[in-house]
Design a protein around this motif. Structure first.
Motif, PDB file in Angstrom:
ATOM      1  N   ASP A  21      -1.710  10.450 -44.808  1.00 13.48           N
ATOM      2  CA  ASP A  21      -2.553   9.238 -44.975  1.00 13.48           C
ATOM      3  C   ASP A  21      -3.831   9.371 -44.902  1.00 13.48           C
ATOM      4  N   GLY A  22      -4.194   9.922 -43.896  1.00 11.99           N
ATOM      5  CA  GLY A  22      -5.716   9.912 -43.511  1.00 11.99           C
ATOM      6  C   GLY A  22      -6.552  10.670 -44.618  1.00 11.99           C
ATOM      7  N   LEU A 119      -9.638   2.702 -37.812  1.00 14.82           N
ATOM      8  CA  LEU A 119      -8.767   2.215 -38.878  1.00 14.82           C
ATOM      9  C   LEU A 119      -7.438   2.827 -38.412  1.00 14.82           C
ATOM     10  N   ASP A 120      -6.347   1.849 -38.365  1.00 19.65           N
ATOM     11  CA  ASP A 120      -5.045   2.017 -37.846  1.00 19.65           C
ATOM     12  C   ASP A 120      -4.415   2.792 -38.968  1.00 19.65           C
ATOM     13  N   LEU A 121      -4.138   3.877 -39.209  1.00 22.16           N
ATOM     14  CA  LEU A 121      -3.245   4.326 -40.382  1.00 22.16           C
ATOM     15  C   LEU A 121      -1.847   4.726 -39.932  1.00 22.16           C
ATOM     16  N   ARG A 127      -7.606  10.910 -36.938  1.00 19.99           N
ATOM     17  CA  ARG A 127      -8.637   9.745 -36.536  1.00 19.99           C
ATOM     18  C   ARG A 127      -9.251   9.455 -37.792  1.00 19.99           C
ATOM     19  N   VAL A 128      -9.146   8.195 -38.210  1.00 17.41           N
ATOM     20  CA  VAL A 128      -9.994   7.558 -39.075  1.00 17.41           C
ATOM     21  C   VAL A 128     -10.484   6.450 -38.770  1.00 17.41           C
ATOM     22  N   SER A 129     -11.876   7.051 -38.982  1.00 17.89           N
ATOM     23  CA  SER A 129     -12.979   5.936 -38.572  1.00 17.89           C
ATOM     24  C   SER A 129     -14.253   5.794 -39.934  1.00 17.89           C
ATOM     25  N   LEU A 130     -14.486   4.482 -39.802  1.00 21.01           N
ATOM     26  CA  LEU A 130     -15.870   4.034 -40.438  1.00 21.01           C
ATOM     27  C   LEU A 130     -16.862   4.340 -39.529  1.00 21.01           C
TER      28      LEU A 130
ATOM     29  N   PRO B  95       2.952  -0.354 -43.572  1.00 17.32           N
ATOM     30  CA  PRO B  95       2.581  -1.951 -43.601  1.00 17.32           C
ATOM     31  C   PRO B  95       1.676  -2.088 -44.976  1.00 17.32           C
ATOM     32  N   ILE B  96       1.290  -1.210 -45.376  1.00 13.91           N
ATOM     33  CA  ILE B  96       0.501  -1.388 -46.665  1.00 13.91           C
ATOM     34  C   ILE B  96       1.041  -0.666 -47.736  1.00 13.91           C
TER      35      ILE B  96
END
Lengths: 217, 184
Positions: A21-22, A119-121, A127-130, B95-96
């Motif tokens: 996902d990330g 962000l919570d994937l 670790r996914v961040s803006l 969830p998405i």
């Protein structure tokens, strides 16, 4: 043309549906902003279509069509998809990011140096961040244990490997240290996907690394 | 057989008048092929059939977002099936909703992005697959059929990562060359 497109092998991983996902989100945001890469993925999707079209038919259960037809009564044909609506303050967000921006998400000041939205994937090993950097400001010097994927979404930044503007994509191999600095102009906003915990290498590293490890920073 | 034009007509018939007969024709053509495609990845028959059924139901739901000037029916259905495979086989719940934003939503602020996959181009892709070298084809097939990243493919083929990357770059370069004429 994007000066720093995502590498072909990553576009193939994306088109084949193999990316976690990330990294998949990072590539999707890049594609939304970089027409050349989008065309490359369009071509790869066409390969997927051609592979399906070439398949011999695998027998379906006799009841398959009937059971699907019976379900259609409960499934509406949806109206044509519209471009998503951005919340105030997030006008810069490419379409694929919008569903991840849950209400209540806001920037958090980190180490007094930059702003972050985590962000919570689901099921992410990443670790996914803006991140948001003011012009002329940088991230603390760090290196990566694993891959790091960066997509620039607003403004620009410069590090040892070059200058990155909106839509540009960077894959950071683990071994080298780097220290991105935001370019003059608007604040730089980027999506950063990191495979493994970051290791700070600057003078404060040994104080902060335990906090990074525990996900507190 | 169903031509690319006919398949696009059927999807548009679903969009404009919820045409169940059109859906049945699409299902008869594509569901067994999607199932066969998913089976190649080593998925069991029951799960492969579920992916095919769920993908075709998604075709019904999203029919109004199909744009024949941007993608052929087979290409569009591929992206939907790929996302269903991710949803059903790789993860339990997300969830998405996984959607291919590039196919479902027109890129914003740009409408020149047409023609890339429609009609002729798509036929050329089918021909072109036969022209790729065996080395390149092995990597492309493993990616699409087995849902594997290039890193995993390199491990499985016991090849250096650089070799796999250069095969992918060559294959994509050939695709680009062959299709460039159609795109301009």
């Amino acid at each position: 043309m994007s000066r720093h497109p995502a590498p072909d092998e990553l576009l193939l991983d994306y088109a084949a549906g193999a990316l976690p996902d990330g990294p998949a989100l990072a590539v999707a945001l890049h594609l939304a902003l970089a027409p050349d890469s989008r065309r490359a993925v369009d071509r790869l999707n066409a390969v997927g279509g051609a592979l399906i079209e070439r398949e011999a038919e695998a027998a379906m259960d006799d009841a398959a069509l009937e059971s699907v037809m019976a379900r259609l009564d409960e499934v509406a044909v949806e109206p044509r998809a519209q471009a998503p609506i951005r919340r105030p303050g997030f006008e810069w967000a490419p379409a694929p990011l919008v569903p991840h921006l849950r209400p209540g998400l806001g920037w958090r000041r980190i180490l007094g140096m930059f702003d972050e939205i985590r962000l919570d994937l689901p099921g992410a090993f990443h670790r996914v961040s803006l991140l948001r950097l003011e012009p002329g400001h940088g991230l603390p010097q760090h290196k990566h244990a694993g891959y790091e994927y960066t997509v620039c979404l607003q403004g620009g930044y410069t590090d040892e490997t070059g200058n990155y503007g909106v839509g540009d994509f960077a894959v950071g191999p683990g071994e080298h240290r780097h220290e991105p600095i935001a370019d003059p102009g608007e604040p730089c906003i980027a999506l950063i996907v990191v495979e493994k915990p970051i290791v700070l290498t600057g003078p404060w590293g040994r104080f902060f690394n335990p906090l990074v490890k525990r996900g507190l920073i | 057989m169903l031509s690319a034009e006919e398949a696009a007509d059927l999807i548009e018939a679903i969009a404009s008048r919820q045409d169940r007969a059109a859906f049945a024709s699409l299902f008869r053509h594509f569901a067994p092929r999607v199932k066969a495609f998913i089976l190649r990845g080593g998925t069991d028959a029951e799960a492969a059939q579920e992916v095919a059924q769920e993908a075709l139901i998604m075709v019904w739901r999203k029919a109004a977002s199909f744009d024949r000037t941007r993608a052929s029916a087979a290409t569009w259905i591929y992206t939907i099936a790929r996302n269903k495979r991710i949803d059903l086989l790789r993860r339990a719940a997300r969830p998405i909703d996984t959607e291919d934003w590039l196919v479902v939503y027109a890129p914003e602020g740009e409408d020149a992005d047409k023609s890339v996959l429609a009609g002729q181009t798509y036929t050329r892709v089918k021909e072109l697959l036969g022209d790729l070298s065996e080395d390149q084809l092995v990597v492309i097939r493993k990616a699409f059929f087995e849902d594997k990243t290039h890193t995993v493919i390199a491990e499985e083929l016991k090849l250096p990562l650089g070799t796999v990357k250069s095969r992918i770059r060559l294959a994509l370069g050939r695709l680009r060359e062959a299709l460039e004429k159609d795109e301009t």
